[in-house]
Design an enzyme around this catalytic site. Sequence first.
Site, short mmCIF file in Angstrom:
data_model
loop_
_atom_site.label_atom_id
_atom_site.label_comp_id
_atom_site.label_asym_id
_atom_site.label_seq_id
_atom_site.Cartn_x
_atom_site.Cartn_y
_atom_site.Cartn_z
N GLU A 1 0.84 -1.21 0.00
CA GLU A 1 0.00 0.00 0.00
C GLU A 1 0.87 1.25 0.00
OE1 GLU A 1 -2.61 1.53 -0.35
OE2 GLU A 1 -4.39 0.33 0.05
N ASN B 1 -10.13 5.09 1.72
CA ASN B 1 -9.19 4.94 0.61
C ASN B 1 -9.35 6.10 -0.36
OD1 ASN B 1 -7.31 2.69 0.56
ND2 ASN B 1 -9.09 1.34 0.66
N ASP C 1 -10.07 1.17 -4.30
CA ASP C 1 -9.04 1.19 -3.27
C ASP C 1 -8.31 2.53 -3.36
OD1 ASP C 1 -6.72 0.40 -1.57
OD2 ASP C 1 -7.57 -1.60 -1.75
#
Length: 288
Positions: A16, A144, A194
């Site tokens: 991430e 997100n 996301d």
Amino acid sequence: MTHAQHFDDRVCTLGEGPLWHPTRKQLFWFDITAARMLSRNASGPLDWQWDEMVSAAGWIDEATLLVAGETGLWRFDTESGARERVALLEADDVVTRSNDGRADPLGGFWIGTMGKKAEPGAGAIYRYFRGEVRKLYRDITIPNAICFSPDGDTAYFADTAKGAIWKQHIDRAGWPSGKPEIFADFSGVGLNPDGAVCDAEGNLWIAQWGGWRIACHGPDGRFRVALDCGAAHVTCPAFGDDDLRSMYVTSATEGLADGALEHQPGGGFTWVATDMPTRGQAEHRVVL
């Protein structure tokens, strides 16, 4: 557009938060559940182990990052590895951790929190600005897609669990003004937004968890084009390189069915595409 290619083959359980440092010309990213921060330079791969989960970063100066972690925001020296906490972030809540985050055009830093087991409504989105951490939104499950339009007057954010991305007008000081509006709703088609980033033309490039791709939507919310990746669970894109025409993409193995990696050997890798049709924006500097 061609498919994204391998950039780094270290497998992340939950890759991430890719950040292209605009003055170091270097990519940093995270494996959240492994409490690791990763990078590469001319000498090869770099890896820092933390004592808590870390998930996102902004750049402060040539050598220093602001890193978002499970209990706070940290000043991190990329040369020495020294770290110092500059602000608390739900430090007394053992249920939550940090997730997606990005610096805003005014030098603030927006950061989301969520339950470690994605407990419904356990998360929130905060803004760190001039030493203060202020809650902007509450009751979010998986925050997100935090990013900002090139004109600096619109912020975006998502709740992956709801399948929606919102857009929010922000004032001259960088604070939300008025109510957020739906930018794109994927809930009816089963797509999971996301991480995301805005390019220099105002398009939003959105990682679709489980979708094997980064989808580009125009400022009007309409789909335009997609970048295919060799990992199902892509998590976040970042523009980088000298001309900001390369796109780096993190991915994850978390949540894959048993045996799924046999069909996607690049799951959890970090990816790059060097022929993007548009330039990105340089990441904004965090002002402490």
